[in-house]
Design a protein around this motif. Structure first.
Motif, PDB file in Angstrom:
ATOM      1  N   GLN A 113       0.970  -1.060   0.101  1.00  0.00           N
ATOM      2  CA  GLN A 113       0.231  -0.104  -0.310  1.00  0.00           C
ATOM      3  C   GLN A 113       1.146   1.387   0.188  1.00  0.00           C
ATOM      4  OE1 GLN A 113      -2.548   0.672   3.384  1.00  0.00           O
ATOM      5  NE2 GLN A 113      -3.857   0.591   1.834  1.00  0.00           N
ATOM      6  N   LEU A 114       0.921   1.903  -1.019  1.00  0.00           N
ATOM      7  CA  LEU A 114       2.036   2.624  -1.857  1.00  0.00           C
ATOM      8  C   LEU A 114       1.123   4.633  -0.845  1.00  0.00           C
ATOM      9  CD1 LEU A 114       4.586   3.941  -2.293  1.00  0.00           C
ATOM     10  CD2 LEU A 114       3.433   4.427  -4.590  1.00  0.00           C
ATOM     11  N   ARG A 115       1.641   4.933   0.332  1.00  0.00           N
ATOM     12  CA  ARG A 115       0.968   6.129   0.549  1.00  0.00           C
ATOM     13  C   ARG A 115       1.698   7.441   0.395  1.00  0.00           C
ATOM     14  NH1 ARG A 115      -1.401   7.987   6.636  1.00  0.00           N
ATOM     15  NH2 ARG A 115      -0.447   9.357   6.271  1.00  0.00           N
ATOM     16  N   HIS A 116       0.405   8.019  -0.037  1.00  0.00           N
ATOM     17  CA  HIS A 116       1.914   9.479  -0.192  1.00  0.00           C
ATOM     18  C   HIS A 116       1.243  10.660   1.085  1.00  0.00           C
ATOM     19  CE1 HIS A 116      -1.003   8.090  -3.733  1.00  0.00           C
ATOM     20  NE2 HIS A 116       0.605   7.687  -4.526  1.00  0.00           N
ATOM     21  N   ASP A 117       2.347  11.521   0.797  1.00  0.00           N
ATOM     22  CA  ASP A 117       2.220  12.235   1.872  1.00  0.00           C
ATOM     23  C   ASP A 117       3.031  13.639   1.106  1.00  0.00           C
ATOM     24  OD1 ASP A 117       1.351  11.506   4.916  1.00  0.00           O
ATOM     25  OD2 ASP A 117       2.564  10.602   3.747  1.00  0.00           O
ATOM     26  N   VAL A 118       2.104  14.273   0.264  1.00  0.00           N
ATOM     27  CA  VAL A 118       2.067  15.910   0.198  1.00  0.00           C
ATOM     28  C   VAL A 118       1.543  17.261   0.621  1.00  0.00           C
ATOM     29  CG1 VAL A 118       2.380  14.575  -2.327  1.00  0.00           C
ATOM     30  CG2 VAL A 118       0.159  15.528  -1.123  1.00  0.00           C
ATOM     31  N   SER A 119       2.757  17.912   0.557  1.00  0.00           N
ATOM     32  CA  SER A 119       2.307  19.332   1.165  1.00  0.00           C
ATOM     33  C   SER A 119       2.590  20.212   0.387  1.00  0.00           C
ATOM     34  CB  SER A 119       3.541  19.211   2.305  1.00  0.00           C
ATOM     35  OG  SER A 119       3.221  18.572   3.701  1.00  0.00           O
ATOM     36  N   VAL A 120       2.275  21.453   0.243  1.00  0.00           N
ATOM     37  CA  VAL A 120       2.378  22.878  -0.040  1.00  0.00           C
ATOM     38  C   VAL A 120       3.671  23.531   0.470  1.00  0.00           C
ATOM     39  CG1 VAL A 120       1.913  25.071  -1.063  1.00  0.00           C
ATOM     40  CG2 VAL A 120      -0.394  23.167  -1.097  1.00  0.00           C
ATOM     41  N   ARG A 121       4.916  23.470  -0.074  1.00  0.00           N
ATOM     42  CA  ARG A 121       5.975  24.579   0.030  1.00  0.00           C
ATOM     43  C   ARG A 121       5.377  26.080  -0.768  1.00  0.00           C
ATOM     44  NH1 ARG A 121      11.024  22.716  -2.278  1.00  0.00           N
ATOM     45  NH2 ARG A 121      12.024  23.906  -0.454  1.00  0.00           N
ATOM     46  N   ARG A 122       5.302  25.989  -1.082  1.00  0.00           N
ATOM     47  CA  ARG A 122       4.691  27.937  -1.796  1.00  0.00           C
ATOM     48  C   ARG A 122       3.826  27.907  -3.044  1.00  0.00           C
ATOM     49  NH1 ARG A 122       9.911  27.397  -2.217  1.00  0.00           N
ATOM     50  NH2 ARG A 122      10.228  28.306  -5.042  1.00  0.00           N
ATOM     51  N   VAL A 123       3.457  28.812  -3.571  1.00  0.00           N
ATOM     52  CA  VAL A 123       2.673  28.682  -4.683  1.00  0.00           C
ATOM     53  C   VAL A 123       2.961  30.194  -4.888  1.00  0.00           C
ATOM     54  CG1 VAL A 123       0.170  29.378  -5.879  1.00  0.00           C
ATOM     55  CG2 VAL A 123       0.106  27.802  -3.767  1.00  0.00           C
ATOM     56  N   THR A 124       4.092  30.631  -6.738  1.00  0.00           N
ATOM     57  CA  THR A 124       4.493  31.383  -7.517  1.00  0.00           C
ATOM     58  C   THR A 124       3.926  31.021  -8.778  1.00  0.00           C
ATOM     59  OG1 THR A 124       6.180  31.060  -5.622  1.00  0.00           O
ATOM     60  CG2 THR A 124       6.524  32.591  -6.962  1.00  0.00           C
ATOM     61  N   ARG A 125       3.538  33.006  -8.893  1.00  0.00           N
ATOM     62  CA  ARG A 125       2.958  33.064 -10.048  1.00  0.00           C
ATOM     63  C   ARG A 125       2.086  32.406 -10.450  1.00  0.00           C
ATOM     64  NH1 ARG A 125       7.572  35.823 -10.602  1.00  0.00           N
ATOM     65  NH2 ARG A 125       8.443  33.074 -11.944  1.00  0.00           N
TER      66      ARG A 125
END
Length: 153
Positions: A113-125
């Motif tokens: 079972q592949l678990r994904h953990d993703v986080s926003v570092r930033r949003v630029t333009r």
């Protein structure tokens, strides 16, 4: 089953409402946790029935690294789309614009079972930059930095 539960989980129907991917390239089965503009955790149940195992590799099936990265990118897409879904139109698509610092630490095999953990570092333009990690049983399988953008088609 409902699309969401109290912890921000999303079932396959909710995922298919936000992502354009379909079999055999829909690589997320469930969203486990979601914090808008911050974090998303999801899973991909890897089975021997995946079409890529026919050729990769018949005697020792291993999920291709590029598909591990694609599954992480789809998790990033879910995080972005769920964060801004009130402003989306039916013509909005999230495009992958880059993957950097990709590293593979362990193979992903049938039964995992592949678990994904993703986080926003930033949003630029208009470019979303994510930190993404995939793990199996708590052991890091892959990590990378993913860049995406929302475009109207």
């Amino acid at each position: 089953m409902s699309e969401r539960d109290a912890q921000g989980a999303t079932d396959i129907e909710g995922i298919m409402n936000l992502l354009p991917h379909r079999y055999p390239l829909l690589l997320i089965d469930r969203v486990l946790d979601f914090q808008p503009h911050e974090h998303l955790a999801s899973i991909k149940n890897v089975t021997i029935n995946e079409p890529f195992f026919v050729g990769h590799f018949p005697q020792k099936p291993v999920m291709p690294g590029v598909l591990i990265l694609e599954s992480l990118a789809q998790a990033c897409g879910m995080l972005a789309f769920k964060s801004v879904q009130d402003t989306l139109t039916d013509n909005d698509v999230l495009y992958l614009v880059g993957i950097d610092k990709a590293r593979f630490k362990r193979p992903v095999q049938p039964g995992d079972q592949l678990r994904h953990d993703v986080s926003v570092r930033r949003v630029t333009r208009g470019i979303w930059i994510f930190e993404a990690r995939g793990s199996v049983d708590g052991e890091l399988a892959a990590e990378c930095e993913i860049r995406c953008t929302v475009r109207t088609v």
